[in-house]
Design a protein around this motif. Structure first.
Motif: not given
Length: 220
Positions: A5-7, A29-34, A56-57, A75-78
C-alpha cells in the motif's frame, strides 16, 4: 499499512508514451539514473548515494516488468555502491583522499571476462528454468556486463566505460521490447554520458600528476 500500500502510489501511471503508461518508478529511475552517470563521469562522490536511490526505484520497476535478473542486480549494485563509496575515499593509499584513475591490468581483464561469461551462462540457465522471463539470455548478459562494469567503476578502471557502453547497446532495445520506453530512452542518454565519462577519465589518466588529495571533480 502494508508495504504494498505504501509503494502503490509509485506504481501509478504518470503519463502515456506510445499508448503505454509510464509509472512514477520509471520517471524517478530516469532522473536519478541520468544524474548518477553524469556524476560518475565527473568523478563526483555524490554519485554513490544517488545511485543507491536509483537502484531502489529500479527494483520496483524491473520486478513489475518481469526482468528478474535486473531487479536482483539492483540489490548487488547497492552493495557495490557501498564498496565503491569506500574505495573512492580510502582506496588511493596513504596520503591521498581519492582513488586515481588507472588502466585495467591483463590479469584483471582475464578474471573479469571469465566471471562475465560464467555469470551470463549461469543466470541465463536459472532464468529460463526458474522464472517466466521471455528474454533470459539478454537479461543475463546485461546483468553480467553491468556487474563487471560496476566493479571497474568502483576501482576507477578507465576501461569500465567500454563495458557500460556494451551493456547499454543491449539495454536500449531490450527495454523497448518490454515497453519501458522512457527507460530505453534513458539508456540512449547513458550511452552519451558513457562516452563523456570515457573521455574525462582518459583525460584525467593522461594528465600530469597533481597534488595528492585534489578534489576529483576538477578532472571534469
Amino acid at each position: 499499512m502494508s508495504l504494498a500500500e505504501i509503494l502503490e502510489p509509485l506504481q501509478r501511471p504518470l503519463f502515456t508514451v506510445l499508448d503505454t503508461p509510464v509509472a512514477w518508478t520509471e520517471v524517478l529511475g530516469f532522473g536519478s539514473g541520468a544524474l548518477c552517470v553524469w556524476l560518475v563521469a565527473r568523478q563526483h562522490l555524490a554519485n554513490w548515494p544517488i545511485g543507491i536511490a536509483n537502484n531502489l526505484f529500479f527494483i520496483l520497476l524491473f520486478a513489475q516488468s518481469g526482468l528478474y535478473a535486473d531487479a536482483g542486480l539492483q540489490i548487488v549494485f547497492i552493495a557495490l555502491a557501498a564498496y565503491g563509496w569506500w574505495t573512492w575515499t580510502h582506496g588511493g593509499g596513504p596520503g591521498t583522499t581519492d582513488l586515481p584513475v588507472r588502466r585495467t591490468t591483463r590479469a584483471e581483464w582475464v578474471w573479469l571476462l571469465a566471471a562475465g561469461a560464467v555469470g551470463t551462462a549461469a543466470l541465463a540457465l536459472l532464468l529460463s528454468r526458474a522464472t517466466d522471463s521471455t528474454v533470459p539470455f539478454w537479461d543475463a548478459l546485461t546483468t553480467a556486463l553491468s556487474l563487471t562494469a560496476t566493479y571497474g567503476q568502483c576501482r576507477k578502471l578507465v576501461e569500465s566505460w567500454w563495458l557500460w557502453i556494451a551493456a547499454d547497446l543491449v539495454y536500449v532495445p531490450l527495454y523497448a521490447h518490454k515497453d519501458l520506453y522512457l527507460t530505453s530512452l534513458l539508456y540512449v542518454g547513458f550511452l552519451a554520458l558513457c562516452l563523456a565519462g570515457l573521455r574525462n577519465w582518459r583525460r584525467d589518466l593522461d594528465a600530469p600528476a597533481t597534488t595528492p588529495g585534489r578534489p576529483a571533480e576538477v578532472a571534469a
